[in-house]
Write an enzyme that holds these catalytic residues in place. Structure first.
Site, PDB file in Angstrom:
ATOM      1  N   ALA A 179       0.834  -1.204   0.000  1.00  0.00           N
ATOM      2  CA  ALA A 179       0.000   0.000   0.000  1.00  0.00           C
ATOM      3  C   ALA A 179       0.869   1.254   0.000  1.00  0.00           C
ATOM      4  CB  ALA A 179      -0.946   0.003   1.191  1.00  0.00           C
ATOM      5  N   GLY A 227       1.893   1.543  -3.454  1.00  0.00           N
ATOM      6  CA  GLY A 227       0.704   1.825  -4.255  1.00  0.00           C
ATOM      7  C   GLY A 227       0.203   3.244  -4.102  1.00  0.00           C
ATOM      8  N   ASP A 228       0.369   3.825  -2.923  1.00  0.00           N
ATOM      9  CA  ASP A 228      -0.009   5.215  -2.703  1.00  0.00           C
ATOM     10  C   ASP A 228       0.774   6.117  -3.660  1.00  0.00           C
ATOM     11  OD1 ASP A 228      -1.229   7.455  -1.232  1.00  0.00           O
ATOM     12  OD2 ASP A 228       0.790   7.749  -0.420  1.00  0.00           O
ATOM     13  N   CYS A 229       2.061   5.850  -3.797  1.00  0.00           N
ATOM     14  CA  CYS A 229       2.906   6.630  -4.713  1.00  0.00           C
ATOM     15  C   CYS A 229       2.476   6.420  -6.160  1.00  0.00           C
ATOM     16  CB  CYS A 229       4.367   6.220  -4.565  1.00  0.00           C
ATOM     17  SG  CYS A 229       5.069   6.524  -2.960  1.00  0.00           S
TER      18      CYS A 229
END
Length: 135
Positions: free
Chosen positions: A21, A24-26
């Site tokens: 995550a 994935g946020d980036c």
């Protein structure tokens, strides 16, 4: 993807859901910023406001439901594992449920990115945004 001799593609399934995550946020942020910038130059404040409309727990929580039916079994397991991860932080002004589903979406995006599946990432992002704009 290999960086400093480490093969992320081979090891993508070995990372914790929260580490996926985190990546994935980036990835999601890059996709959102690229989309917003593609619609023309304007002030950074306006660009940032548009991106924030896409990159927040509530929007990503809605995307969780949109993605459920189009994912492979393995992708769904990654997203669900991300949703169920025990995070010690919480987004401000967001419900815990929204935050958890958003973490699931981010885990999926991080996992696909580390596996080098950029075509699938792009396909899923377009689906999320298409539906976001239709609402």
């Amino acid at each position: 993807m290999v960086i400093n001799g480490f093969d992320f593609k081979a090891e993508a399934g070995e990372f914790s859901s929260l580490a996926l995550a985190y990546m994935g946020d980036c990835v999601f942020e890059i996709y959102a910023r690229s989309l917003v910038l593609s619609s023309g130059n304007r002030s950074v404040d306006k660009i940032n406001a548009e991106v924030r409309g896409l990159v927040n727990a509530h929007s990503q929580s809605e995307m969780y439901y949109r993605l459920e039916d189009v994912l492979t079994e393995e992708e769904y397991r990654v997203m669900k594992r991300g949703r169920n991860a025990n995070s010690h932080t919480m987004a401000k002004n967001q419900s815990a449920a929204d935050y958890r589903r958003a973490t699931g979406v981010e885990a999926l995006f991080g996992w696909l990115y580390l596996k080098g599946e950029t075509d699938r990432l792009t396909e899923l992002f377009k689906l999320c945004i298409k539906n976001e704009k239709d609402d």
